[in-house]
Write an enzyme that holds these catalytic residues in place. Structure first.
Site, short mmCIF file in Angstrom:
data_model
loop_
_atom_site.label_atom_id
_atom_site.label_comp_id
_atom_site.label_asym_id
_atom_site.label_seq_id
_atom_site.Cartn_x
_atom_site.Cartn_y
_atom_site.Cartn_z
N GLU A 81 52.50 123.90 62.04
CA GLU A 81 53.29 123.03 62.92
C GLU A 81 54.62 122.70 62.26
O GLU A 81 54.71 122.67 61.03
CB GLU A 81 52.58 121.69 63.20
CG GLU A 81 51.34 121.79 64.05
CD GLU A 81 50.66 120.44 64.26
OE1 GLU A 81 51.36 119.41 64.35
OE2 GLU A 81 49.43 120.42 64.31
N GLU A 124 44.53 118.41 60.12
CA GLU A 124 45.17 117.39 59.28
C GLU A 124 44.21 116.39 58.63
O GLU A 124 44.56 115.23 58.42
CB GLU A 124 46.23 116.62 60.06
CG GLU A 124 47.44 117.46 60.42
CD GLU A 124 48.62 116.64 60.89
OE1 GLU A 124 48.39 115.56 61.44
OE2 GLU A 124 49.76 117.08 60.70
C1 GAL Z 1 50.82 116.63 63.88
C2 GAL Z 1 49.52 116.80 64.65
C3 GAL Z 1 49.75 117.18 66.09
C4 GAL Z 1 50.83 116.34 66.69
C5 GAL Z 1 52.07 116.51 65.88
C6 GAL Z 1 53.26 115.81 66.45
O1 GAL Z 1 50.65 115.83 62.79
O2 GAL Z 1 48.73 117.76 64.04
O3 GAL Z 1 48.57 117.06 66.82
O4 GAL Z 1 50.42 115.02 66.69
O5 GAL Z 1 51.82 116.01 64.59
O6 GAL Z 1 54.37 116.18 65.74
#
Ligand code: GAL
Length: 805
Positions: free
Chosen positions: A463, A391
């Site tokens: 994710e 990110e």
């Molecule tokens: C994303 C991040 C993860 C975790 C996740 C929580 O932005 O890459 O490490 O923090 O959010 O939803």
């Protein structure tokens, strides 16, 4: 002579490092004797912060170097030291390493004194102020500290195999008799004087006896970098359902003597992200994965092989996923080896989280990519390298280099790089993006064209969900159901998008985190499991996507008082069965089939219960068939959504019944109480049967609880010390008389061990949402051991273990 010697025992540890520690005469009586994997600070379960593990600590150990080692190459490897370290041997600094997630090897031959003890000292810096990845800004996970992966020595001849990188080329569909469709390419790097030596290579299918020669004699002609190219007859491919592994043994031979050999577990497979999907051995597979952090309660990163392997098993066998992303760093080889063995595909990435530091920091990040690729590239399970800091913003100069390094060291695997932004600069082979667009009401994912800058390149969702809906095991029911349903929504949407190669949900388990994240108790409740790897409701959404084991669960305990205004709302069946039969007080109500699910892209989607009456009204009351059907429809609606906001159709049915058929309000109330209202004299018993191949494969019964019992199960009871101590994980739950979890049971549990084991963490813990867990570790002694689990409201449970050393 054994040529690998593990150095995991007999370490001395101190939370503060003193320069004098490097000296043999240093008085170590004030230090604590520890074993590796070791965390520099055990933590509470929650409500603590990162200050507890931030320190510069000292680890010391004696190495006895027998005289026979003189003249050999003695290599010291440390698989994981978090996060920065300096290594001293006999008062001399022999090296340093600046990444907590990759291994390093140092040749200590010249500094060792043979025929005597040598003092090895490691200064370990676990402060988050270090100018190396992932540090520099905020991080959504705790980073822990210590020597938390294996330490070992390899005793080699002066000429040895420094590295063997295996890769295969496969022609799918070729005639195995004629074309020899599988070729093995071995890039070999030799250390030392290579004159007069040759290489030999042998192969055998893992788990079989039959070893055959692949390369009889390959003359190296004094070179130190060699590529061998061999055809492999009758090779079986590594597939996710049949992950055939081969042990490929590469040898250095001089005359008749074998000078060195390396055995690599390898799988022949072709993994390719294409613009329209992911292909394994030319077969399109939708990636359905979860993100995994390598942390555990109390000991952070410090868990041995058995616990690492278990996580891979849980992912594949319990959660039914076909892939995992090792967010946000390379993880234990034990975990990866298990992924290789069971056919779980892996997306592994360089350490980091959102922040990009200065030039020095970036140099280290590039070095981390180099180490990651070299150290992990033989794992057939790895299908993609993540070469962007998770990110982070665009930084073309930096990411051009990370991509180059990965491609140079492994020309056969594609790169990705996880970003939070759409249409950002794409230097990788795959656009990997965290799609958090689903908020419960919006579509499950965005289409590819709205996200990537290049439609010709593949697209992967790295994710989703996570912080969009944190969920605790002890949250109220509708919250837990929403959590599960959001996972189904995203999976279904992605399954429907042909051009999305797949996805990784956030995330496998809850994890401890920093103050900027989580629920204030330093836990991110983002897992489909809790920190002890107990499943939450959402875990069933994943579990039901596989067909190995029959899954049947209900989204509700069926207690109407848990819902606002006692309206049930939506109740879901989570199952992969051929059909599900529902009974109420032993009266058959309805048989649901997969086609009843509103989720049309999933192999098995949640099915909503829309009938609590069946034929009861038609059978027992004096209504015409049509009237009975209408009354049933109206009552079923009221059962789920109550009397307010009745849809027109239900109002019309009620009016018709009263005005045309003369039904009195009192009569309507009686019907409601008889067929829907769940209070009164007799307790309602709901029973569900999962039907598979014509048989009842699983049964779930929901009725008001009248008794409870403690349930506990260890992942293994035969503990074995191998390269270090072993750990067993124990899942503990409070269940009712029908084995349903008691979600609001949060009472204390007392844990006690007997025999040669120790408890990790506290001995008084409490349930969280009807579940908790314990870890016990071996102590270097053999014998019978036990864990006793006590609680005021239930019978004691005793789990017996045997320990071999
Ligand atoms: C994303 C991040 C993860 C975790 C996740 C929580 O932005 O890459 O490490 O923090 O959010 O939803």
């Amino acid at each position: 002579m054994k040529n690998r010697i593990y150095l995991n025992n007999e370490w001395y540890f101190s939370e503060t490092f003193e320069p004098e520690m490097i000296r043999a005469q240093y008085d170590r009586s004030g230090m604590k004797e520890v074993r590796i994997p070791h965390t520099c600070k055990e933590t509470p379960f929650h409500y603590f912060d990162e200050h507890v593990y931030q320190m510069v600590s000292g680890y010391c150990r004696l190495i006895h170097a027998p005289k026979e080692w003189d003249g050999k190459c003695v290599l010291l490897t440390m698989d994981g030291v978090a996060h920065d370290c300096e290594v001293y041997l006999n008062e001399q600094k022999i090296g340093e390493h600046h990444c907590g997630y990759t291994a390093f090897t140092m040749d200590i031959s010249r500094v060792l004194c043979y025929g005597q003890d040598n003092i090895l000292t490691v200064k370990v810096d676990s402060r988050e102020s270090l100018n190396i990845p992932p540090f520099g800004h905020v991080i959504d996970y705790m980073t822990y500290g210590g020597i938390y992966r294996d330490v070992y020595l390899d005793i080699k001849e002066p000429v040895y195999l420094e590295d063997v990188f295996l890769h295969s080329e496969i022609q799918i569909g070729a005639d195995p008799e004629k074309d020899m469709p599988v070729r093995l390419l071995s890039d070999i790097c030799l250390h030392g004087n290579t004159h007069g030596i040759y290489l030999q290579q042998l192969i055998r299918e893992k788990g079989t006896e039959n070893e055959r020669i692949l390369v009889e004699k390959w003359d190296v002609n004094g070179n130190s970098e060699i590529t061998m190219d061999t055809a492999v007859a009758h090779a079986k491919l590594w597939e996710i359902d049949h992950p055939t592994l081969y042990e490929i043994k590469t040898r250095i031979i001089k005359g008749e003597e074998i000078l060195d050999e390396k055995v690599i577990s390898f799988g022949f497979r072709k993994a390719e992200f294409r613009k329209d999907g992911f292909y394994l051995n030319d077969k399109k597979i939708k990636i359905r994965g979860l993100n995994r952090h390598q942390s555990y309660p109390y000991v952070g990163y410090a868990m041995p092989a058995s616990m690492q392997r278990r996580d891979a098993d849980i992912l594949k066998q319990e959660l039914g996923v076909n892939a995992v992303r090792t967010s946000h760093y390379p993880q234990s080889h034990y975990f990866l080896e298990r992924c290789d063995e069971i056919g779980l595909m892996v997306f592994t990435e360089m350490p980091g989280w959102q922040h990009i530091g200065d030039e020095k920091w970036k140099e280290q990040a590039i070095e981390n990519v180099r180490e990651m690729v070299i150290q992990y590239r033989n794992h057939p399970s790895i299908i993609l390298w993540g070469v962007r800091i998770n990110e982070s913003r665009d930084d073309d100069a930096f990411y051009k280099k990370t991509n180059e390094v990965a491609h140079k060291l492994d020309p056969y695997r594609q790169t990705g790089g996880v970003r939070a932004g759409k249409k950002s600069s794409l230097l990788e082979d795959v656009y990997t993006y965290n799609d958090f667009s689903h908020d419960g009401s919006t579509p499950g994912c965005e289409p590819k064209k709205r996200v990537t800058s290049d439609m010709e390149k593949p697209y992967l969702v790295s994710e989703y969900n996570g912080h969009m809906y944190p969920t605790k095991a002890f949250d109220w029911e509708e919250h837990r159901v929403e959590h599960a349903i959001r996972h189904a929504n995203v999976l279904d949407a992605i399954a429907g998008e042909e051009e999305i190669t797949g996805s990784f949900g956030w995330c496998m388990t809850d994890y401890n985190t920093h103050k900027d994240f989580g629920s204030g108790d330093r836990i991110c409740y983002h897992g489909v499991m809790d920190m002890f790897r107990n499943p939450k409701l959402a875990a069933d959404i994943y579990a039901m996507q596989q067909d190995e084991q029959v899954v049947l669960s209900l989204s509700s305990t069926m207690d109407i008082g848990e819902h606002p205004a006692c309206n049930r709302g939506k109740t879901w069946i989570f199952s992969n069965a051929d059909s599900i039969r529902m009974y109420k007080n032993d009266r058959f109500i309805k048989e649901y089939v997969p086609q009843d699910s509103p989720y049309k892209n999933l192999l098995h989607g949640p099915i909503e219960i829309d009938d609590y009456i069946g034929t009861a009204i038609a059978d027992e009351e004096n209504f015409s068939k049509k009237q009975a059907a209408e009354i049933k429809e109206a009552l079923n609606h009221v059962a789920r959504f109550g009397f307010s906001n009745l849809p027109k159709k239900v109002i019309w049915i009620a009016l018709k019944m009263m005005l045309i058929h003369g039904m009195k309000p009192q009569q309507a109330v009686e019907l409601y109480n008889r067929y829907i209202g769940d209070w009164g004299e007799k307790a309602t018993v709901y029973r569900f049967e999962a039907i598979k191949d014509g048989n009842v494969a699983k049964e779930v019964i929901k009725e008001p609880m009248t008794g409870m019992h403690l349930w506990a199960e260890a992942d293994h009871i035969e503990l074995k010390e191998d390269h270090t101590y072993d750990v067993a994980a124990v899942r503990i739950r409070m269940l009712d008389e029908n084995n349903n979890q008691l979600y609001f049971y949060n009472e204390p549990v007392l844990l006690e061990t007997e025999g040669p084991v120790e408890l990790i963490g506290e001995s008084t813990i409490s349930f969280h949402g009807g579940m908790c867990g314990a870890y016990i570790k071996t102590t270097g002694r053999e014998g019978k051991a036990a864990l006793l689990i006590r609680n005021a409201q239930s019978q004691e449970v005793r789990i017996e273990f045997s320990v071999t050393v």
